[in-house]
Design a protein around this motif. Sequence first.
Motif, PDB file in Angstrom:
ATOM      1  N   ALA A 297      24.552   4.876 -31.404  1.00  0.00           N
ATOM      2  CA  ALA A 297      23.111   4.983 -31.334  1.00  0.00           C
ATOM      3  C   ALA A 297      22.630   5.733 -30.212  1.00  0.00           C
ATOM      4  O   ALA A 297      23.379   5.800 -29.374  1.00  0.00           O
ATOM      5  CB  ALA A 297      22.265   3.729 -31.776  1.00  0.00           C
ATOM      6  N   PHE A 298      21.541   6.517 -30.171  1.00  0.00           N
ATOM      7  CA  PHE A 298      20.995   7.043 -28.908  1.00  0.00           C
ATOM      8  C   PHE A 298      19.712   6.737 -28.563  1.00  0.00           C
ATOM      9  O   PHE A 298      18.882   6.424 -29.733  1.00  0.00           O
ATOM     10  CB  PHE A 298      21.423   8.408 -28.896  1.00  0.00           C
ATOM     11  N   ARG A 299      19.237   6.930 -27.530  1.00  0.00           N
ATOM     12  CA  ARG A 299      17.931   6.607 -27.276  1.00  0.00           C
ATOM     13  C   ARG A 299      17.419   7.961 -26.273  1.00  0.00           C
ATOM     14  O   ARG A 299      18.195   8.277 -25.328  1.00  0.00           O
ATOM     15  CB  ARG A 299      17.758   5.282 -26.150  1.00  0.00           C
ATOM     16  N   ASP A 300      16.501   8.582 -26.645  1.00  0.00           N
ATOM     17  CA  ASP A 300      15.911   9.838 -25.963  1.00  0.00           C
ATOM     18  C   ASP A 300      14.928   9.485 -24.864  1.00  0.00           C
ATOM     19  O   ASP A 300      14.405   8.343 -24.712  1.00  0.00           O
ATOM     20  CB  ASP A 300      14.671  10.532 -27.079  1.00  0.00           C
ATOM     21  N   GLU A 301      14.976  10.392 -23.620  1.00  0.00           N
ATOM     22  CA  GLU A 301      13.719  10.078 -22.801  1.00  0.00           C
ATOM     23  C   GLU A 301      12.973  11.512 -22.712  1.00  0.00           C
ATOM     24  O   GLU A 301      13.536  12.499 -23.233  1.00  0.00           O
ATOM     25  CB  GLU A 301      14.609  10.020 -21.475  1.00  0.00           C
ATOM     26  N   PRO A 302      11.797  11.477 -22.233  1.00  0.00           N
ATOM     27  CA  PRO A 302      11.013  12.485 -22.361  1.00  0.00           C
ATOM     28  C   PRO A 302      11.598  13.749 -22.005  1.00  0.00           C
ATOM     29  O   PRO A 302      11.338  14.735 -22.605  1.00  0.00           O
ATOM     30  CB  PRO A 302       9.763  12.104 -21.538  1.00  0.00           C
ATOM     31  N   ASP A 303      12.239  13.839 -20.948  1.00  0.00           N
ATOM     32  CA  ASP A 303      13.095  15.103 -20.615  1.00  0.00           C
ATOM     33  C   ASP A 303      14.169  15.034 -21.018  1.00  0.00           C
ATOM     34  O   ASP A 303      15.152  16.304 -20.639  1.00  0.00           O
ATOM     35  CB  ASP A 303      12.930  15.111 -18.841  1.00  0.00           C
ATOM     36  N   ARG A 304      14.905  14.485 -21.845  1.00  0.00           N
ATOM     37  CA  ARG A 304      16.163  14.477 -22.409  1.00  0.00           C
ATOM     38  C   ARG A 304      16.361  13.928 -23.893  1.00  0.00           C
ATOM     39  O   ARG A 304      16.413  12.795 -24.225  1.00  0.00           O
ATOM     40  CB  ARG A 304      17.492  13.918 -21.633  1.00  0.00           C
TER      41      ARG A 304
END
Length: 336
Positions: A297-304
């Motif tokens: 699973a992955f988690r996004d960040e605003p700049d990534r």
Amino acid sequence: MPAPSDGTILTEPVSGPSAWTAADFTGESDWVVVLTPEEIDDLETALAAVKARGLALGQLTVADFPLPVLGKTFEAAVQDLEFGRGFTVLRGLPVERWSLEDARLAYWGIALHLGTPVSQNAAGELIAHVKDYGEGEVTESAIRAYRTRSELPFHTDSSDIVGLLCLRQAGEGGVSTLASSMTVHNHLLAHHRELLGLYYRGFVYDRRTEEGSDELPYYRNAVYGYFGGQLSCRFYMTHYIDSAVPKSGIPLSDVEKHALQLFQDVAGMPGHRIEMTLRAGDLQLLNNNVVVHGRSAFRDEPDRRRDLLRLWLNTRYARELPEDFAAFRRGMPRTR
């Protein structure tokens, strides 16, 4: 829904480079090909020429995208995919200086040198974004897995070859995991021979709302098939098996559930699997006939915000398979 037409079950171990284990590799340098400045120049020269002519993606042929330098690298990649270990990573595509349109155009030119791209969904997309669309999780029955941030178990895609071009990594997670489905078969043959017939008969999968109005919302597909002296695999997403049950009315038996989990467990053995984290500019290529893949699973960040461009294609060296073995090998029919 009959099983594929040839009922032959392979009862000898698969040998050769496609039946690899983790111990066959010393590290990523064994499968990563770092593109040279000359190869990148070759690609960008072809890209600039196509843009200058104003050609749309769908108009391009391989002759419109000559790659006298990089083309040799792509031919070597195809040889690895079809006759070698079944996967490779090409590193160094300059996605950071390309617009999205340029990345799609360059990727399409690459695809034409690798083989024939095919449709990936009911909308007829030939290049699809693999990212979190914010629609939900893979466990929800109307959502295709590539549109989620969920952990994905080992599976194959429909075409022979799947390509993933990384535009951006996620803030966290999204680690790619591979295993040889030939090695999985060898292990099953040695330790669970009594279950092989289940994998050759296959399972019922959900179309996930991508069927046409005159089509069933589910289909059966074998996991393994032995044709023309070659073993091939198609192990589609197990979540699609679960969500097919209420649509088909065909329940999964306890032994079928056990077989599905066993496949995952064998593929996931530390000695069988390898892991890799794709970085921006990496192009991962896999042969679905001999390799299964998954991801964390992955988690996004605003700049990534994780974004990969996916291609499905078949090469000119594609093995012969019955039409009823690998559903949608030649592309998903356009129904919308």
